[in-house]
Design an enzyme around this catalytic site. Structure first.
Site, short mmCIF file in Angstrom:
data_model
loop_
_atom_site.label_atom_id
_atom_site.label_comp_id
_atom_site.label_asym_id
_atom_site.label_seq_id
_atom_site.Cartn_x
_atom_site.Cartn_y
_atom_site.Cartn_z
N ARG A 324 0.84 -1.19 0.00
CA ARG A 324 0.00 0.00 0.00
C ARG A 324 0.89 1.25 0.00
NH1 ARG A 324 -3.24 -2.60 -1.72
NH2 ARG A 324 -5.33 -3.09 -1.02
N GLU A 353 -4.60 7.26 -5.17
CA GLU A 353 -4.65 6.56 -6.46
C GLU A 353 -5.81 7.07 -7.29
OE1 GLU A 353 -4.49 2.34 -5.75
OE2 GLU A 353 -2.47 2.47 -4.95
N HIS A 372 -1.31 0.01 -9.83
CA HIS A 372 -1.95 -0.95 -8.91
C HIS A 372 -2.38 -2.22 -9.67
CE1 HIS A 372 -4.23 -1.20 -4.84
NE2 HIS A 372 -3.92 -2.42 -5.27
N1 LIG Z 1 -0.82 -4.40 -5.20
C1 LIG Z 1 -1.83 -5.23 -5.20
O1 LIG Z 1 -2.61 -5.31 -6.15
C2 LIG Z 1 -2.00 -6.13 -4.03
C3 LIG Z 1 -1.64 -5.69 -2.81
N2 LIG Z 1 -1.80 -6.51 -1.72
C4 LIG Z 1 -1.38 -5.97 -0.45
O2 LIG Z 1 -0.29 -6.72 0.03
C5 LIG Z 1 -0.31 -6.71 1.44
C6 LIG Z 1 -0.10 -8.10 1.96
O3 LIG Z 1 -1.13 -8.97 1.56
P1 LIG Z 1 -1.18 -10.47 2.13
O4 LIG Z 1 0.17 -11.02 2.16
O5 LIG Z 1 -2.23 -11.16 1.39
O6 LIG Z 1 -1.66 -10.18 3.61
P2 LIG Z 1 -1.31 -11.02 4.90
O7 LIG Z 1 -2.23 -10.57 5.93
O8 LIG Z 1 -1.25 -12.46 4.57
O9 LIG Z 1 0.16 -10.55 5.27
C7 LIG Z 1 0.46 -9.33 5.87
C8 LIG Z 1 1.57 -9.59 6.86
O10 LIG Z 1 2.01 -8.33 7.35
C9 LIG Z 1 2.36 -8.54 8.68
N3 LIG Z 1 2.44 -7.29 9.40
C10 LIG Z 1 1.46 -6.61 10.06
N4 LIG Z 1 1.96 -5.52 10.63
C11 LIG Z 1 3.28 -5.50 10.33
C12 LIG Z 1 4.33 -4.61 10.65
N5 LIG Z 1 4.13 -3.53 11.39
N6 LIG Z 1 5.55 -4.90 10.19
C13 LIG Z 1 5.78 -6.00 9.45
N7 LIG Z 1 4.82 -6.88 9.12
C14 LIG Z 1 3.59 -6.62 9.55
C15 LIG Z 1 1.30 -9.46 9.20
O11 LIG Z 1 1.74 -10.13 10.37
C16 LIG Z 1 1.14 -10.41 8.05
O12 LIG Z 1 1.95 -11.54 8.20
C17 LIG Z 1 -1.62 -6.08 1.84
O13 LIG Z 1 -1.42 -4.72 2.13
C18 LIG Z 1 -2.45 -6.16 0.61
O14 LIG Z 1 -3.42 -5.19 0.57
C19 LIG Z 1 -2.28 -7.76 -1.83
C20 LIG Z 1 -2.67 -8.23 -3.04
C21 LIG Z 1 -2.58 -7.44 -4.25
O1 LIG Z 2 -6.09 -7.24 -2.87
C1 LIG Z 2 -5.51 -6.18 -2.66
O2 LIG Z 2 -5.15 -5.80 -1.54
C2 LIG Z 2 -5.21 -5.32 -3.77
O3 LIG Z 2 -4.54 -4.33 -3.58
C3 LIG Z 2 -5.80 -5.58 -5.08
O4 LIG Z 2 -6.52 -4.44 -5.40
P1 LIG Z 2 -7.55 -4.43 -6.62
O5 LIG Z 2 -8.60 -5.41 -6.29
O6 LIG Z 2 -6.79 -4.81 -7.82
O7 LIG Z 2 -8.07 -3.03 -6.65
#
Ligand SMILES: NC(=O)C1=CN([C@@H]2O[C@H](COP(=O)(O)OP(=O)(O)OC[C@H]3O[C@@H](n4cnc5c(N)ncnc54)[C@H](O)[C@@H]3O)[C@@H](O)[C@H]2O)C=CC1
Ligand SMILES: O=C(O)C(=O)COP(=O)(O)O
Length: 636
Positions: A324, A353, A372
């Site tokens: 993010r 965004e 994104h």
């Molecule tokens: N760019 C995109 O399109 C996408 C972005 N994301 C983003 O990626 C991120 C991670 O997603 P997931 O791995 O599925 O979530 P997840 O919940 O599996 O992993 C997040 C991890 O961050 C850790 N965490 C929480 N606070 C923390 C801190 N202060 N310092 C270090 N680690 C910390 C948690 O313990 C957890 O293990 C989310 O922000 C999600 O929104 C996910 C999918 C697509």
């Molecule tokens: O799953 C997430 O956290 C994402 O950031 C994906 O975002 P989107 O559904 O592609 O707008």
């Protein structure tokens, strides 16, 4: 003397007299689980949506969004029938599901089979607010801000917000909880896509792919300018070792990188299994050549990469952000890029965004950007769409959601075991509150669970929510579900404490008895007050059915079905007959009767289960029986 007037006690909170604006409408919703005040059997439905396109292990917990009762159709006992519950017969009208951002077709098909689906993209905040009051569910991606205003504007109709993806930072979770609206996400289907995009950015950044591409397209051939750096042997710090972070780590190991990770909550064995060392924040950022961000945006992670933390990084570090934008102070990153602390950055996400066209960060020559796109693969979008559609439909049907964000997860085995106690808990709450004399303010409720099990072995959140529901709903316009139970209690100034007493009974059953005590209030039924001065009632599950087993200091035994008349009388022969005759004359069917007494021929309590509410005349006649000292009619 005997009385049976209507009961309307107040909560002590100032909010009592005018209930909160967002709780004035009791939705006919499935999400307001156990909204009906009625009969068994309970139908608890579980759903476990299998992960799509994902290799990360899923937790096997379920949030109770709703527990649908097979309701009695009598108006006496049914308060708010749903119009699309599978348990309540064929649907009369379909729920309306608003999809505010592009969702994969397969997910839309799932939604269309169940509800009326409206796909309206690019709504302004005002347009969303005006549309939302006609919607039961809303499905969003990262581009829709689901603010408090949206919940307010929904007037209690919105029951589920489905986030077709992981990050729920665009949904006001606190407001959702206050409004009893369940938020579900699709946490697994885009994991691989996001990890692959992270790796794509890592490699593209290291080899200047985007810059070289742009240069060649304007007619240049700059082989010396775009000399890159190698990945093999370099240290990558994965910040946030969750689903995406660990998949990035796995892939980076395959590229020959040395991977370390920082995540205060990650299990060490998961890291160990991937050959990744978990280190402190400072150690991670201080030793890494590449830093890849994979933590959620929370108050704790907001702008965690700032002037101070950039200053601790190794000079020439390269940063990838597919998490993010808000975790980085973007102005600080521009400074760090200008000063050379950060050699390059590859960013898929931004604080705002789309970012402003003239953003210095986006325009920086050492920055590679994508709009994104982390989750944007065909496979991930199809998986996310199905995952969220199933979760939203399940929640609307009243099933348990495995991906609820703002409701506690209750493992299915715990849930099926607790189901008879769930009904007992709500009924005890309803009974206890009806014993409170009008005008009394309820401040403090204590629940005592007796169980043979170790206190750590007993998850009482669901029971506490049901007792809260039982206490609050008969005397206010609020609706209570597992999402908002604790919040609603707090809002109404109601303190619910719990005590667990280990007793010597069979550990086969999770609970021996549940006692609900309401302190510092007067009672309509003086005998409902126990020796310590509290209104006190206790119940047990017997043969799978909730039973009332004590009122005040009297032991009784009556099945908690239909309605109940409690009488205190002089313990003398013929009392059951006299009351029974009156009820018979008035065509009221008696289901159970139980008499408990303290001292023989002195005082006794009679608990009579009745199918129908006796009319005024019958109640008057019962009150006129000379030996009856007080009585109360209670609706279950
Ligand atoms: N760019 C995109 O399109 C996408 C972005 N994301 C983003 O990626 C991120 C991670 O997603 P997931 O791995 O599925 O979530 P997840 O919940 O599996 O992993 C997040 C991890 O961050 C850790 N965490 C929480 N606070 C923390 C801190 N202060 N310092 C270090 N680690 C910390 C948690 O313990 C957890 O293990 C989310 O922000 C999600 O929104 C996910 C999918 C697509
Ligand atoms: O799953 C997430 O956290 C994402 O950031 C994906 O975002 P989107 O559904 O592609 O707008």
């Amino acid at each position: 003397m005997a009385s049976s007037s209507s009961l309307k006690p107040n909560f002590s909170s100032p909010l009592t007299s005018s209930p909160s604006p967002h709780s004035t409408q009791k939705p006919s919703s499935l999400l307001s689980f156990l909204h009906s005040t009625t009969s068994t059997p309970i139908s608890l439905k579980l759903s476990s949506n299998p992960p799509h396109n994902n290799s990360h292990p899923r937790s096997k917990s379920f949030a109770v969004t709703n527990v649908v009762l097979k309701t009695d159709t009598s108006p006496e006992t049914t308060s708010a029938p749903s119009n699309y519950s599978q348990d309540l017969g064929p649907p009369l009208t379909k729920p309306t599901i608003l999809v505010s951002e592009k969702l994969g077709e397969k997910g839309l098909e799932v939604l269309r089979e169940f509800g009326h689906v409206e796909c309206l993209y690019d709504l302004s905040p005002d347009q969303l607010c005006s549309k939302i009051s006609s919607c039961d569910a809303l499905i969003v991606r990262s581009g829709t801000k689901v603010t408090r205003q949206v919940f307010e504007a929904s007037n209690g109709r919105l029951k589920v917000v489905g986030r077709a993806g992981v990050g729920i930072d665009n949904v006001d979770l606190q407001a959702a909880t206050e409004f009893g609206c369940l938020v579900v996400n699709a946490p697994t289907a885009n994991t691989v896509a996001a990890a692959e995009h992270g790796i794509a950015l890592l490699a593209a950044m290291a080899r200047n792919v985007a810059q070289a591409d742009a240069s060649i397209k304007v007619g240049k051939w700059q082989r010396n300018k775009y000399v890159g750096v190698s990945l093999v042997g370099k240290t990558l710090a994965v910040m946030g070792f969750g689903k995406v972070g660990s998949e990035v780590a796995r892939r980076a190991k395959g590229l020959g990188m040395n991977v370390i990770a920082h995540d205060p909550y990650a299990p060490a064995d998961r890291a160990r299994a991937l050959g990744v060392e978990l280190v402190s924040f400072d150690q991670a950022i201080g030793t890494a050549d590449f830093i890849s961000l994979h933590m959620p945006l929370t108050p704790a992670t907001s702008k965690v990469f700032n002037d101070e933390t950039f200053a601790k990084m190794k000079k020439g570090v390269r940063i990838i952000n597919v998490a993010r934008g808000g975790v980085i102070d973007e102005d600080a990153l521009v400074k760090a890029l200008d000063s050379g602390i950060v050699a390059q950055a590859a960013l898929d996400v931004f604080t705002k965004e789309p970012p402003p066209k003239d953003s210095r960060l986006v325009q920086h020559e050492n920055v590679t950007v994508t709009p994104h796109l982390g989750a944007s693969t065909k496979e991930a979008q199809e998986g996310v769409a199905i995952e969220i559609a199933e979760a939203v439909v399940g929640a609307l049907k009243g099933e348990l959601s495995a991906t609820a964000v703002n409701a506690p997860m209750v493992p299915p085995e715990v849930l099926s075991e607790l189901s008879p106690y769930v009904a007992l808990a709500e009924k005890l709450g309803r009974l206890a509150v009806q014993l409170v004399a009008g005008g009394s303010g309820i401040k403090s409720v204590k629940v005592v669970y007796k169980s043979a099990r170790d206190p750590d072995d007993l998850d009482t959140r669901l029971l506490r929510a049901m007792i809260t529901k039982g206490i609050i709903e008969p005397i206010s316009s609020s609706f209570v579900n597992l999402v908002n139970a604790d919040f609603t209690a707090k809002e109404k100034g109601l303190r619910i404490s719990e005590e667990r007493i280990v007793v010597d009974s069979s550990p086969e059953f999770p609970i021996d008895s549940i006692q609900v005590q309401i302190s510092n209030v007067e009672s309509k039924f003086a005998s409902g007050i126990s020796d310590n001065g509290d209104i006190s009632i206790e119940g047990k599950v017997k043969y799978g059915t909730p039973h009332l087993t004590s009122v005040g200091s009297f032991a009784v035994d009556v099945s908690l079905e239909g309605n109940l008349i409690l009488c205190r009388q002089v313990d003398q022969p013929g009392m059951i007959g006299q009351v029974g005759n009156i009820l018979g004359e008035h065509n009221v069917n008696v289901s159970f009767m139980s008499v408990g007494r303290t001292v023989r021929r002195k005082k006794a309590i009679m608990a009579i289960g009745v199918d129908e509410k006796p009319d005024k005349e019958a109640l008057k006649k019962i009150g006129e029986i000379p030996a009856i000292e007080e009585f109360v009619f209670l609706k279950l």
